[in-house]
Motif scaffolding. Structure first.
Motif, PDB file in Angstrom:
ATOM      1  N   GLU A 229     -39.223  12.749  99.024  1.00 20.73           N
ATOM      2  CA  GLU A 229     -38.048  12.966  98.250  1.00 20.73           C
ATOM      3  C   GLU A 229     -37.321  11.624  98.105  1.00 20.73           C
ATOM      4  OE1 GLU A 229     -35.959  15.858 100.665  1.00 20.73           O
ATOM      5  OE2 GLU A 229     -36.965  17.471  99.783  1.00 20.73           O
ATOM      6  N   ILE A 230     -37.339  11.025  99.217  1.00 15.87           N
ATOM      7  CA  ILE A 230     -36.802   9.568  99.287  1.00 15.87           C
ATOM      8  C   ILE A 230     -37.694   8.625  98.386  1.00 15.87           C
ATOM      9  CG2 ILE A 230     -36.574   7.425 100.703  1.00 15.87           C
ATOM     10  CD1 ILE A 230     -35.968   9.432 103.090  1.00 15.87           C
ATOM     11  N   GLU A 231     -38.765   8.638  98.210  1.00 19.14           N
ATOM     12  CA  GLU A 231     -39.669   7.652  97.513  1.00 19.14           C
ATOM     13  C   GLU A 231     -39.165   8.070  95.917  1.00 19.14           C
ATOM     14  OE1 GLU A 231     -41.321   5.470  97.825  1.00 19.14           O
ATOM     15  OE2 GLU A 231     -42.354   5.289  99.752  1.00 19.14           O
ATOM     16  N   GLU A 232     -38.922   9.401  95.553  1.00 15.01           N
ATOM     17  CA  GLU A 232     -38.612   9.641  94.372  1.00 15.01           C
ATOM     18  C   GLU A 232     -37.279   9.285  93.683  1.00 15.01           C
ATOM     19  OE1 GLU A 232     -39.215  13.968  93.781  1.00 15.01           O
ATOM     20  OE2 GLU A 232     -41.336  13.857  93.909  1.00 15.01           O
ATOM     21  N   ARG A 233     -36.349   9.416  94.777  1.00 16.45           N
ATOM     22  CA  ARG A 233     -34.942   8.989  94.510  1.00 16.45           C
ATOM     23  C   ARG A 233     -34.794   7.570  94.438  1.00 16.45           C
ATOM     24  NH1 ARG A 233     -29.838  10.841  92.972  1.00 16.45           N
ATOM     25  NH2 ARG A 233     -28.147   9.460  94.017  1.00 16.45           N
ATOM     26  N   LEU A 234     -35.518   6.689  95.246  1.00 14.63           N
ATOM     27  CA  LEU A 234     -35.385   5.250  95.218  1.00 14.63           C
ATOM     28  C   LEU A 234     -36.079   4.786  93.740  1.00 14.63           C
ATOM     29  CD1 LEU A 234     -36.167   4.250  98.882  1.00 14.63           C
ATOM     30  CD2 LEU A 234     -34.158   3.877  97.692  1.00 14.63           C
ATOM     31  N   ASN A 235     -37.266   5.423  93.420  1.00 16.67           N
ATOM     32  CA  ASN A 235     -37.851   4.994  92.264  1.00 16.67           C
ATOM     33  C   ASN A 235     -36.969   5.375  91.064  1.00 16.67           C
ATOM     34  OD1 ASN A 235     -40.041   4.294  93.356  1.00 16.67           O
ATOM     35  ND2 ASN A 235     -41.202   6.179  93.012  1.00 16.67           N
TER      36      ASN A 235
END
Length: 554
Positions: free
Chosen positions: A298-304
């Motif tokens: 989830e964090i990776e998607e948000r940061l991307n």
């Protein structure tokens, strides 16, 4: 009004000064003495073209300087707009160098010829034969009628509202163009705003997410390291904290009697307690660190998503992105307000058009009321000036929309000859006829409107006797309200002067050259000059008597 004209090194004038006053100033002199040269010099300070061929001494510069009293003129805004110092006494100076360079000054400040021409049009109304006179100008014709109708203040109000209408329409055009552009931009702006709004941006979110991602990415290693460190410090058989505690127990009794050792013991105890807290924090950090692949994803998607928005809008962080969102939202809000602003301006435009229609109708009525009487008075006075067949008609042409001066254009149609076709003044009148027409029209409005200094050159050309005497009376009446300067060959006109200037030629001493001079005539000198104009030089006794009668006549 003009107070003084000083001329230096111009044509056949070496140096000459003319002081003018209120009322009627007459300039006379022999043919070729330099009367028209004086006007040529005056024309230079009114913005006329310069020519080095007019230099009296080709090695020296020519200087023309005029002094004017402008207290009665509303010229402060003009001076401010042209960055000029305003004084009630205006000094205009024109210089022409031997090399042909021309310079102009207004109150000692350099000025261009356009400024001189605009000032000159306000200060001096110069009438010469075959000039295009103000009487040809439609705006002046309307102003003349408005002055006679006593509605100059109403015209000023109309023009103010007309300018407001033009400004309202300018704003409307700009807003409508902006609205048309907004229609094209709005969909794209809405997409950008919606995208940023859906991102639910937080100022420091990126930094927090990057820290959490780092922890989750290294969760196994963190838990293993923190657990081993805690065991080494606090739980093992030979735990560091236990060994430090043992040293503390032995050190404290020894330190009790030694200040230096007591200070070291206190520092050691602080270190032991700090190490206990570090061990506890390591244990807690390890227990709070979970291996959570779902959260990491989830964090990776948000940061991307955030990185993509940063790159799209060319910013470095969320703070800048939030500022862009607020700006785009404001633009969308402005677009939504355009319709309301346009509607208000359209209502204002409609109201102004209604006001202008009402005001213009009233102005038209006033003009139409005075026009026949004015035309009749012009014809009557022209008949007294030997133009018995002259006719003047004032025509009004309705406008489709309100104009800057009302709802009509005005046309003065004139014919000087019996049976002649009525046409525009410039096409119907000769130079002398134009001059007489200008004199008559301006005498009729002299008490009703402000006029610049009126200068007439050869206005009496072709007239004599009783006609010239009547022309002199008209000039006298005109000079009661305005400053008038007349160059004349007529003794009847010259006899009406409040101040009489005589221009003459003389040989320059110690030089083989003729120069022009001027002197003001008074008493017997004036009688003799007019008598000479009546007969010959020297004048006869009857001519002298006739001259005195002309001067004394009412």
């Amino acid at each position: 009004m003009i107070k003084r004209l000083h001329i230096s090194n111009y044509a056949i004038i070496e140096e000459l000064t003319l002081d003018f006053a209120d009322g009627l100033s007459i300039i006379t002199g022999e043919t070729g003495a330099g009367k028209s040269i004086v006007l040529g010099a005056l024309n230079l300070i009114l913005g006329g073209r310069a020519d080095t061929k007019t230099l009296f001494d080709e090695t020296e510069k020519c200087i023309i300087e005029g002094r004017f009293d402008i207290a009665a003129y509303d010229l402060r805004r003009f001076f401010e707009a042209n960055d000029l110092d305003y004084e009630a006494e205006l000094i205009i100076r024109r210089e022409i160098t031997p090399s042909g360079k021309s310079r102009a000054f207004v109150n000692d400040t350099p000025a261009n010829l356009k400024v001189l021409q605009q000032l000159g049009a306000t200060l001096i109304d110069l009438h010469q034969q075959f000039d295009t006179l103000y009487i040809n100008n439609s705006d002046f014709q309307l102003e003349l009628l408005d002055a006679l109708a006593g509605q100059l203040a109403a015209v000023k109000t109309y023009r103010k509202d007309y300018q407001l209408l033009q400004e309202t329409r300018r704003k409307l055009r700009a807003l409508r163009e902006e609205q048309a552009q907004a229609v094209r931009e709005q969909e794209f702006l809405e997409f950008q705003v919606n995208e940023l709004e859906a991102a639910n941006l937080q100022a420091n979110e990126q930094e927090d997410l990057e820290a959490e991602r780092h922890r989750l990415s290294n969760a196994d290693e963190i838990k293993q390291l923190t657990s081993g460190a805690f065991h080494f410090l606090s739980e093992g058989d030979d735990a560091v904290t236990d060994r430090l505690l043992a040293i503390t127990v032995k050190l404290q009794p020894l330190a009790a009697g030694d200040p230096q050792l007591r200070a070291i013991s206190e520092r050691f105890e602080s270190l032991r307690l700090e190490l206990d807290e570090v061990a506890a924090d390591l244990e807690a950090f390890g227990e709070e660190t979970d291996v959570n692949p779902q959260r990491l994803n989830e964090i990776e998607e948000r940061l991307n998503m955030l990185y993509r928005l940063h790159a799209k809008h060319a910013v470095a962080d969320n703070t800048e992105l939030i500022a862009i969102y607020e700006n785009l939202s404001a633009r969308l809000g402005h677009f939504s307000d355009l319709g309301g602003k346009i509607n208000k301006l359209e209502r204002d435009e409609k109201q102004l058009l209604k006001q202008l229609s009402e005001q213009g109708t009233a102005l038209r009525a006033g003009r139409e009321k005075v026009a026949p009487q004015f035309a009749g008075d012009v014809q009557k006075q022209l008949a007294e000036l030997s133009m018995q067949n002259a006719r003047l008609r004032v025509d009004f042409v309705p406008l489709d929309l309100p104009g800057p001066n009302g709802l009509d254009e005005v046309r003065f149609l004139f014919s000087a000859n019996k049976g002649g076709k009525l046409q525009s003044i410039k096409d119907a009148a000769s130079g002398g006829e134009m001059s007489r027409l200008a004199l008559v029209t301006k005498s009729l409005v002299a008490s009703a409107m402000e006029l610049p200094t009126l200068i007439f050159d050869e206005i009496d050309s072709g007239v004599s006797g009783d006609v010239a005497q009547k022309m002199g009376r008209i000039l006298t009446d005109l000079s009661r309200h305005h400053q008038v300067v007349v160059i004349t060959h007529s003794p009847q006109v010259a006899s009406r002067a409040h101040r009489h200037y005589f221009v003459y030629k003389t040989d320059k001493q110690d030089a083989d050259r003729t120069i022009t001079r001027v002197r003001e005539l008074d008493g017997d000198e004036r009688v003799r000059a007019i008598a000479t104009m009546l007969s010959q030089n020297p004048p006869s006794e009857s001519a002298l008597k006739n001259a005195r009668e002309l001067i004394e006549a009412e």
